[in-house]
Design a protein around this motif. Structure first.
Motif, PDB file in Angstrom:
ATOM      1  N   HIS A   1      -5.038  11.782   1.006  1.00 29.16           N
ATOM      2  CA  HIS A   1      -4.414  10.528   0.576  1.00 29.16           C
ATOM      3  C   HIS A   1      -5.023  10.046  -0.739  1.00 29.16           C
ATOM      4  O   HIS A   1      -4.303   9.641  -1.662  1.00 29.16           O
ATOM      5  CB  HIS A   1      -4.570   9.464   1.668  1.00 29.16           C
ATOM      6  N   ILE A   2      -6.357  10.102  -0.845  1.00 28.25           N
ATOM      7  CA  ILE A   2      -7.049   9.674  -2.067  1.00 28.25           C
ATOM      8  C   ILE A   2      -6.612  10.546  -3.243  1.00 28.25           C
ATOM      9  O   ILE A   2      -6.314  10.038  -4.332  1.00 28.25           O
ATOM     10  CB  ILE A   2      -8.579   9.707  -1.895  1.00 28.25           C
ATOM     11  N   GLU A   3      -6.544  11.860  -3.033  1.00 28.36           N
ATOM     12  CA  GLU A   3      -6.124  12.762  -4.107  1.00 28.36           C
ATOM     13  C   GLU A   3      -4.686  12.453  -4.534  1.00 28.36           C
ATOM     14  O   GLU A   3      -4.358  12.492  -5.717  1.00 28.36           O
ATOM     15  CB  GLU A   3      -6.249  14.229  -3.675  1.00 28.36           C
ATOM     16  N   TRP A   4      -3.830  12.127  -3.583  1.00 28.45           N
ATOM     17  CA  TRP A   4      -2.444  11.753  -3.899  1.00 28.45           C
ATOM     18  C   TRP A   4      -2.427  10.466  -4.729  1.00 28.45           C
ATOM     19  O   TRP A   4      -1.694  10.368  -5.712  1.00 28.45           O
ATOM     20  CB  TRP A   4      -1.637  11.582  -2.607  1.00 28.45           C
ATOM     21  N   LEU A   5      -3.248   9.488  -4.336  1.00 26.05           N
ATOM     22  CA  LEU A   5      -3.329   8.244  -5.105  1.00 26.05           C
ATOM     23  C   LEU A   5      -3.799   8.506  -6.540  1.00 26.05           C
ATOM     24  O   LEU A   5      -3.272   7.910  -7.491  1.00 26.05           O
ATOM     25  CB  LEU A   5      -4.279   7.249  -4.423  1.00 26.05           C
ATOM     26  N   VAL A   6      -4.775   9.382  -6.688  1.00 26.53           N
ATOM     27  CA  VAL A   6      -5.284   9.717  -8.024  1.00 26.53           C
ATOM     28  C   VAL A   6      -4.152  10.287  -8.873  1.00 26.53           C
ATOM     29  O   VAL A   6      -3.988   9.902 -10.043  1.00 26.53           O
ATOM     30  CB  VAL A   6      -6.465  10.710  -7.932  1.00 26.53           C
ATOM     31  N   GLU A   7      -3.374  11.176  -8.301  1.00 29.46           N
ATOM     32  CA  GLU A   7      -2.246  11.747  -9.052  1.00 29.46           C
ATOM     33  C   GLU A   7      -1.241  10.668  -9.431  1.00 29.46           C
ATOM     34  O   GLU A   7      -0.667  10.702 -10.523  1.00 29.46           O
ATOM     35  CB  GLU A   7      -1.577  12.866  -8.254  1.00 29.46           C
ATOM     36  N   GLN A   8      -1.042   9.694  -8.554  1.00 32.47           N
ATOM     37  CA  GLN A   8      -0.131   8.586  -8.853  1.00 32.47           C
ATOM     38  C   GLN A   8      -0.666   7.753 -10.010  1.00 32.47           C
ATOM     39  O   GLN A   8       0.083   7.314 -10.875  1.00 32.47           O
ATOM     40  CB  GLN A   8       0.088   7.700  -7.620  1.00 32.47           C
ATOM     41  N   VAL A   9      -1.981   7.520 -10.017  1.00 28.68           N
ATOM     42  CA  VAL A   9      -2.601   6.750 -11.097  1.00 28.68           C
ATOM     43  C   VAL A   9      -2.425   7.491 -12.421  1.00 28.68           C
ATOM     44  O   VAL A   9      -2.133   6.876 -13.453  1.00 28.68           O
ATOM     45  CB  VAL A   9      -4.099   6.487 -10.822  1.00 28.68           C
TER      46      VAL A   9
ATOM     47  N   PHE B   1     -13.019  13.133  -5.216  1.00 29.57           N
ATOM     48  CA  PHE B   1     -12.902  11.953  -6.068  1.00 29.57           C
ATOM     49  C   PHE B   1     -14.071  11.019  -5.809  1.00 29.57           C
ATOM     50  O   PHE B   1     -14.613  10.408  -6.730  1.00 29.57           O
ATOM     51  CB  PHE B   1     -11.576  11.225  -5.828  1.00 29.57           C
ATOM     52  N   SER B   2     -14.495  10.928  -4.564  1.00 30.90           N
ATOM     53  CA  SER B   2     -15.627  10.086  -4.189  1.00 30.90           C
ATOM     54  C   SER B   2     -16.886  10.513  -4.945  1.00 30.90           C
ATOM     55  O   SER B   2     -17.619   9.678  -5.488  1.00 30.90           O
ATOM     56  CB  SER B   2     -15.852  10.166  -2.680  1.00 30.90           C
ATOM     57  N   ALA B   3     -17.157  11.802  -5.004  1.00 28.89           N
ATOM     58  CA  ALA B   3     -18.333  12.306  -5.727  1.00 28.89           C
ATOM     59  C   ALA B   3     -18.186  12.044  -7.224  1.00 28.89           C
ATOM     60  O   ALA B   3     -19.159  11.669  -7.894  1.00 28.89           O
ATOM     61  CB  ALA B   3     -18.528  13.793  -5.461  1.00 28.89           C
ATOM     62  N   TRP B   4     -16.972  12.217  -7.754  1.00 26.89           N
ATOM     63  CA  TRP B   4     -16.719  11.967  -9.177  1.00 26.89           C
ATOM     64  C   TRP B   4     -16.983  10.497  -9.505  1.00 26.89           C
ATOM     65  O   TRP B   4     -17.619  10.177 -10.495  1.00 26.89           O
ATOM     66  CB  TRP B   4     -15.278  12.366  -9.500  1.00 26.89           C
ATOM     67  N   LEU B   5     -16.519   9.607  -8.639  1.00 25.91           N
ATOM     68  CA  LEU B   5     -16.711   8.171  -8.837  1.00 25.91           C
ATOM     69  C   LEU B   5     -18.199   7.806  -8.743  1.00 25.91           C
ATOM     70  O   LEU B   5     -18.709   7.015  -9.530  1.00 25.91           O
ATOM     71  CB  LEU B   5     -15.898   7.390  -7.802  1.00 25.91           C
ATOM     72  N   ASN B   6     -18.904   8.426  -7.806  1.00 23.49           N
ATOM     73  CA  ASN B   6     -20.346   8.175  -7.681  1.00 23.49           C
ATOM     74  C   ASN B   6     -21.113   8.710  -8.876  1.00 23.49           C
ATOM     75  O   ASN B   6     -22.157   8.161  -9.236  1.00 23.49           O
ATOM     76  CB  ASN B   6     -20.889   8.761  -6.377  1.00 23.49           C
ATOM     77  N   LYS B   7     -20.626   9.760  -9.484  1.00 20.10           N
ATOM     78  CA  LYS B   7     -21.281  10.274 -10.693  1.00 20.10           C
ATOM     79  C   LYS B   7     -21.180   9.231 -11.807  1.00 20.10           C
ATOM     80  O   LYS B   7     -22.157   8.989 -12.527  1.00 20.10           O
ATOM     81  CB  LYS B   7     -20.643  11.595 -11.131  1.00 20.10           C
ATOM     82  N   ILE B   8     -20.031   8.609 -11.930  1.00 18.88           N
ATOM     83  CA  ILE B   8     -19.866   7.542 -12.914  1.00 18.88           C
ATOM     84  C   ILE B   8     -20.822   6.393 -12.578  1.00 18.88           C
ATOM     85  O   ILE B   8     -21.504   5.856 -13.450  1.00 18.88           O
ATOM     86  CB  ILE B   8     -18.399   7.059 -12.964  1.00 18.88           C
ATOM     87  N   ALA B   9     -20.882   6.028 -11.293  1.00 17.71           N
ATOM     88  CA  ALA B   9     -21.770   4.939 -10.861  1.00 17.71           C
ATOM     89  C   ALA B   9     -23.227   5.287 -11.140  1.00 17.71           C
ATOM     90  O   ALA B   9     -24.007   4.434 -11.600  1.00 17.71           O
ATOM     91  CB  ALA B   9     -21.566   4.657  -9.374  1.00 17.71           C
TER      92      ALA B   9
ATOM     93  N   ALA C   1       0.834  -1.200   0.000  1.00 18.86           N
ATOM     94  CA  ALA C   1       0.000   0.000   0.000  1.00 18.86           C
ATOM     95  C   ALA C   1       0.869   1.251   0.000  1.00 18.86           C
ATOM     96  O   ALA C   1       1.959   1.265   0.555  1.00 18.86           O
ATOM     97  CB  ALA C   1      -0.914   0.013   1.225  1.00 18.86           C
ATOM     98  N   HIS C   2       0.392   2.278  -0.636  1.00 15.79           N
ATOM     99  CA  HIS C   2       1.111   3.541  -0.687  1.00 15.79           C
ATOM    100  C   HIS C   2       0.931   4.291   0.622  1.00 15.79           C
ATOM    101  O   HIS C   2      -0.149   4.317   1.181  1.00 15.79           O
ATOM    102  CB  HIS C   2       0.563   4.396  -1.833  1.00 15.79           C
ATOM    103  N   LEU C   3       1.964   4.920   1.065  1.00 10.04           N
ATOM    104  CA  LEU C   3       1.893   5.701   2.297  1.00 10.04           C
ATOM    105  C   LEU C   3       2.371   7.118   2.019  1.00 10.04           C
ATOM    106  O   LEU C   3       3.399   7.316   1.390  1.00 10.04           O
ATOM    107  CB  LEU C   3       2.755   5.079   3.391  1.00 10.04           C
ATOM    108  N   ILE C   4       1.614   8.077   2.464  1.00 12.23           N
ATOM    109  CA  ILE C   4       2.029   9.472   2.407  1.00 12.23           C
ATOM    110  C   ILE C   4       1.740  10.062   3.776  1.00 12.23           C
ATOM    111  O   ILE C   4       0.981   9.486   4.559  1.00 12.23           O
ATOM    112  CB  ILE C   4       1.278  10.267   1.318  1.00 12.23           C
ATOM    113  N   PRO C   5       2.327  11.202   4.085  1.00  9.56           N
ATOM    114  CA  PRO C   5       2.017  11.817   5.374  1.00  9.56           C
ATOM    115  C   PRO C   5       0.525  12.099   5.493  1.00  9.56           C
ATOM    116  O   PRO C   5      -0.142  12.389   4.505  1.00  9.56           O
ATOM    117  CB  PRO C   5       2.818  13.126   5.346  1.00  9.56           C
TER     118      PRO C   5
END
Length: 193
Positions: free
Chosen positions: A14-22, A79-87, A2-6
């Motif tokens: 953390h989620i926004e950081w993961l999105v940037e990594q993706v 990101f959660s709202a964006w993902l739910n919009k897709i759903a 798993a990725h770890l950031i401060p």
């Protein structure tokens, strides 16, 4: 691994950081995003589609669509709202296709309605309450009461405005209260009769 950031794991930061990594091609970061959101999105789809198998299929589709479109995600919304919009949009499409198929199928063969097998009483109650709502009403209720989005976020997901969503939510609450009272009266009549 798993990725770890401060900061707090699975926080918005953390989620926004993961999105940037993706966005830079890190597939493990996307696996972390899936682990974080899969239960939430599955439950949302299940209560809309009322089928475990269909919800599982749709869940996979949603994460594939999100991965393909992740470059379009902007932080002006969570990101959660964006993902739910897709759903939301994908589930609507699935229900429209199912509806067309059911109409076609019913022309050739008499439909036998099978009720789902419930794990517990609460699941059955939720299912029965959702039955009295339209598709749009179910979306609003699930996004507000279950996912706990703000009216602004729901408006963003559903391409509406917050005041209209707030008003619709209040009407849904009244409708559910009325349906609950009616069910209680009918239940009492059946028991006494």
């Amino acid at each position: 691994m798993a990725h770890l950031i401060p900061g707090e794991k699975d926080s918005k930061q953390h989620i926004e950081w993961l999105v940037e990594q993706v966005k830079t091609g890190d597939q493990q970061a996307y696996a972390d995003i899936i682990r974080h959101f899969e239960k939430q999105i599955y439950q949302y789809c299940y209560y809309l589609l009322k089928s475990r198998e269909e919800a599982e299929d749709v869940l996979q589709d949603i994460f594939i669509i999100a991965y393909d479109k992740i470059g379009q995600y902007e932080q002006r919304t969570s990101f959660s709202a964006w993902l739910n919009k897709i759903a939301y949009h994908h589930s609507l499409n699935v229900m429209k296709k199912r509806s067309r198929w059911n109409r076609l199928f019913s022309r050739y063969k008499q439909e036998v309605v099978q009720r789902p097998v419930y794990v517990n009483h609460y699941e059955q109650m939720i299912d029965e309450m959702l039955d009295c709502l339209s598709i749009e009403e179910r979306h609003v209720l699930l996004l507000k009461a279950v996912e706990q989005y703000s009216f602004n976020e729901i408006a963003e997901i559903m391409d509406s405005n917050p005041a209209a969503i707030r008003k619709r939510y209040e009407r849904i609450r009244k409708k559910l209260i009325s349906a609950n009272k009616e069910a209680a009266v009918n239940g009492a009549l059946v028991e006494s009769g």
